[in-house]
Design a protein around this motif. Sequence first.
Motif, mmCIF file in Angstrom:
data_model
loop_
_atom_site.group_PDB
_atom_site.id
_atom_site.type_symbol
_atom_site.label_atom_id
_atom_site.label_comp_id
_atom_site.label_asym_id
_atom_site.label_seq_id
_atom_site.Cartn_x
_atom_site.Cartn_y
_atom_site.Cartn_z
ATOM 1 N N ASP A 2 -5.110 3.726 6.763
ATOM 2 C CA ASP A 2 -5.557 2.551 6.023
ATOM 3 C C ASP A 2 -4.363 1.681 5.615
ATOM 4 O O ASP A 2 -3.243 2.166 5.442
ATOM 5 C CB ASP A 2 -6.324 2.972 4.769
ATOM 6 C CG ASP A 2 -7.649 3.634 5.108
ATOM 7 O OD1 ASP A 2 -8.195 3.328 6.175
ATOM 8 O OD2 ASP A 2 -8.121 4.463 4.307
ATOM 9 N N LEU A 4 -2.900 -1.513 2.959
ATOM 10 C CA LEU A 4 -3.073 -2.338 1.772
ATOM 11 C C LEU A 4 -3.184 -3.795 2.199
ATOM 12 O O LEU A 4 -2.689 -4.198 3.246
ATOM 13 C CB LEU A 4 -1.882 -2.185 0.824
ATOM 14 C CG LEU A 4 -1.614 -0.788 0.248
ATOM 15 C CD1 LEU A 4 -0.336 -0.816 -0.559
ATOM 16 C CD2 LEU A 4 -2.770 -0.308 -0.613
ATOM 17 N N SER A 199 -5.789 -1.959 -2.653
ATOM 18 C CA SER A 199 -6.369 -0.880 -1.832
ATOM 19 C C SER A 199 -7.888 -0.971 -1.716
ATOM 20 O O SER A 199 -8.520 -0.041 -1.194
ATOM 21 C CB SER A 199 -5.973 0.484 -2.409
ATOM 22 O OG SER A 199 -6.533 0.668 -3.705
ATOM 23 N N LYS A 201 -11.153 -1.383 -0.145
ATOM 24 C CA LYS A 201 -11.614 -1.404 1.251
ATOM 25 C C LYS A 201 -13.023 -1.969 1.379
ATOM 26 O O LYS A 201 -13.395 -2.488 2.430
ATOM 27 C CB LYS A 201 -11.591 0.010 1.848
ATOM 28 C CG LYS A 201 -10.204 0.586 2.057
ATOM 29 C CD LYS A 201 -10.278 1.978 2.674
ATOM 30 C CE LYS A 201 -10.991 1.973 4.017
ATOM 31 N NZ LYS A 201 -11.040 3.316 4.633
ATOM 32 N N LYS A 209 -13.328 1.858 -8.656
ATOM 33 C CA LYS A 209 -11.931 1.453 -8.803
ATOM 34 C C LYS A 209 -11.594 1.171 -10.265
ATOM 35 O O LYS A 209 -10.526 1.546 -10.768
ATOM 36 C CB LYS A 209 -11.651 0.204 -7.971
ATOM 37 C CG LYS A 209 -11.569 0.428 -6.480
ATOM 38 C CD LYS A 209 -10.180 0.893 -6.081
ATOM 39 C CE LYS A 209 -10.058 1.015 -4.569
ATOM 40 N NZ LYS A 209 -8.750 1.590 -4.176
ATOM 41 N N VAL A 237 -0.315 8.152 -6.863
ATOM 42 C CA VAL A 237 -0.471 7.266 -5.706
ATOM 43 C C VAL A 237 -0.549 8.080 -4.415
ATOM 44 O O VAL A 237 -1.375 7.793 -3.534
ATOM 45 C CB VAL A 237 0.676 6.239 -5.651
ATOM 46 C CG1 VAL A 237 0.646 5.458 -4.345
ATOM 47 C CG2 VAL A 237 0.586 5.278 -6.835
ATOM 48 N N TYR A 240 -4.124 9.567 -4.602
ATOM 49 C CA TYR A 240 -5.220 8.590 -4.642
ATOM 50 C C TYR A 240 -5.281 7.766 -3.366
ATOM 51 O O TYR A 240 -6.362 7.393 -2.887
ATOM 52 C CB TYR A 240 -5.034 7.680 -5.858
ATOM 53 C CG TYR A 240 -6.152 6.675 -6.070
ATOM 54 C CD1 TYR A 240 -7.420 7.086 -6.480
ATOM 55 C CD2 TYR A 240 -5.918 5.318 -5.876
ATOM 56 C CE1 TYR A 240 -8.435 6.164 -6.687
ATOM 57 C CE2 TYR A 240 -6.924 4.386 -6.081
ATOM 58 C CZ TYR A 240 -8.183 4.822 -6.489
ATOM 59 O OH TYR A 240 -9.188 3.897 -6.680
ATOM 60 N N LEU A 241 -4.124 7.449 -2.802
ATOM 61 C CA LEU A 241 -4.058 6.615 -1.603
ATOM 62 C C LEU A 241 -3.479 7.403 -0.426
ATOM 63 O O LEU A 241 -2.687 6.890 0.364
ATOM 64 C CB LEU A 241 -3.210 5.371 -1.875
ATOM 65 C CG LEU A 241 -3.680 4.466 -3.019
ATOM 66 C CD1 LEU A 241 -2.723 3.300 -3.214
ATOM 67 C CD2 LEU A 241 -5.086 3.942 -2.760
ATOM 68 N N PHE A 244 -3.465 5.886 3.027
ATOM 69 C CA PHE A 244 -2.832 4.586 3.219
ATOM 70 C C PHE A 244 -1.385 4.750 3.686
ATOM 71 O O PHE A 244 -0.719 5.740 3.382
ATOM 72 C CB PHE A 244 -2.861 3.767 1.921
ATOM 73 C CG PHE A 244 -4.201 3.168 1.613
ATOM 74 C CD1 PHE A 244 -4.452 1.832 1.872
ATOM 75 C CD2 PHE A 244 -5.219 3.939 1.071
ATOM 76 C CE1 PHE A 244 -5.687 1.272 1.594
ATOM 77 C CE2 PHE A 244 -6.457 3.388 0.784
ATOM 78 C CZ PHE A 244 -6.694 2.053 1.053
ATOM 79 N N PRO A 247 2.089 4.492 0.719
ATOM 80 C CA PRO A 247 1.484 3.917 -0.494
ATOM 81 C C PRO A 247 2.443 3.757 -1.668
ATOM 82 O O PRO A 247 2.373 2.756 -2.378
ATOM 83 C CB PRO A 247 0.366 4.912 -0.826
ATOM 84 C CG PRO A 247 0.803 6.199 -0.192
ATOM 85 C CD PRO A 247 1.523 5.811 1.061
ATOM 86 N N THR A 251 2.690 -0.226 -2.482
ATOM 87 C CA THR A 251 1.987 -0.696 -3.683
ATOM 88 C C THR A 251 2.923 -1.471 -4.604
ATOM 89 O O THR A 251 2.475 -2.320 -5.380
ATOM 90 C CB THR A 251 1.366 0.475 -4.470
ATOM 91 O OG1 THR A 251 2.366 1.490 -4.678
ATOM 92 C CG2 THR A 251 0.177 1.071 -3.732
#
Length: 593
Positions: A2, A4, A199, A201, A209, A237, A240-241, A244, A247, A251
């Motif tokens: 994924d 950002l 983030s 989606k 969120k 992070v 949670y991400l 991604f 991240p 971020t």
Amino acid sequence: MDLLWSASTTMRNPERTYSFLKTIKEVEGMPWNDETQMRLQSLLIKNRFYKPTKENLSQHQIDILEDLNYQMSYTEARDIFDSKKYTDAPMRGRTTFDPIEKLGLASLEIDSKTHEVRVRTTELGQLFLDNRIALEDVVFSNLLKFQYPNPLSSDCRDYNTKPFINTLRLIKKVNELCNERGLKAKGVSKDEFGIFVLSIKSYDEIEEKAESLLTYRKRMSELSTDEEKQNYRTIFVEHYLSNFKEPVKNTKEYADNIIRYVRLTKYIYIRGGGYYIDLEPRRMIEIESLLEMDNGSAKSFSLEEYKAFIGDYYSYTLPFETIEKLTKIAEDIVAEINALERKLSLSTSAVVIANNITDLKTQIESLRERRISLQNLILKANYQQIDQIDSAINALKNIRKLNMKPSVALEKWTNIALNIINDALLIKPNSPLGDDNEPIFTAPAGVPDIECFYDGFGAICEVTMLTGRDQWFNEGQPVMRHLRDFENQNRSMQNYCLFVAPSLHQDTMNTFWNAVKYEYQGSKQKIVPITIAQLIDILQGIKNAKVNHRKVTKDDMKTLYESCTQLNSISDSTQWSSFVTKQIVSWKERVTA
């Protein structure tokens, strides 16, 4: 993996949009093949909107690039481009074109006769090139329509979001939850923005969120040291991400660029000393109307439909452009204007609200300009206090460390300094301003950064953070041209230009010297080049004068401008800076006596 939401998907440096589009206009109508793509990148070099690295270049080519006064030919620019020996050289032109296309300013279309793909400037792009709309209008139009997925991007195919709309939705939801729970509603922090806003989606995850954000905020508030907070952030992070790309790093890196980009819409404002991003309270009718109409989900488009949609300035219907809502917006601004007038002990304005949509939109813009002028009067009054002068001095001393882009910060604090200095009738910054009177970007090309109007004379002020030879290239001719335009508009009085930079390059001084000592386009000009340190010195003189109960007036400032531009006692431009320093020292002694 994924991704950002990143400014690289649109335009990481919005200020370059106009110059890139202007260059793309030079290849309009050409087939979008390898040759045109390389031509586009070569034209950027020729126009000095792109400077390649020195690797593989001859000394002569390096000299051409370094000599900003040299009129480079297309052949020379192309030779420089070819000498770089890029792998997939046409890709450079495609990379330049990509963000402009995603902004809806240019498009690739199939010629009905030849069936070749050709470059075209869209309606939105032409409006922008013709200066009929500003950069902030372009950005707002694009952000209302930009979505994942979209046919112009191969990324984020499993997303379902309009990033800008869902940014507004998430901030609104966080504030609502804070109000429900007795917490202070303050928008989202830059840190939270990078983690949670960037983030998103899908439009249907806003509530989740918002809850995760407040849980994260609560835990961070319970930690006492920066080390503990940083460790917690990293662990959070990464978990949670976890799906991604990079991240922890991204971020942080993407947040400032996106915030700067979104700020151009004037729908968010910065609060809490620059650390929190909130919905602009003066635009809540517009924001609420948008969010009632648009739930932030992506729409289904073919490639041609999407390109037509983002390239048409008028293709997104703004739900607040009704007589009822525009009337309420106008009435709210009038009420705020009246409150500001009372604060300034002025007679309150009686305003007759227009009764049709076209006139209402025009009136609202006029009312917002009136509100800004009153806010500037209050700013001027506030900064007459000695402690406020100190805050301006400290800001100018630390211009690169403030919580905003340095070039924007310099325009802001120079504007404040000019308001502090004397009894100007009007100090008018040309940078786009939010409804909170904070600059959201630097002044656009073609106009002075700041215009100053005094009883009996006028002035413009130009500022730059550039210090190298590019200072001369970017500022020399434009500054003199802006002053001449200002002179032509105000022929009945003497006009000056104050030029402020961290340091003054000698090529810049040479150029201004010729205009002051001899002529520019047939007549002399009055340009005063000073450093930020010298501007601080002037403010220190104002402060000392106030301590001694001495009022500094416009005539004092005019005397300083005149003394700095009377060059008969010095023989060449290399002596000018030290000469100006001496004039400021003498001026300080005089105004504090």
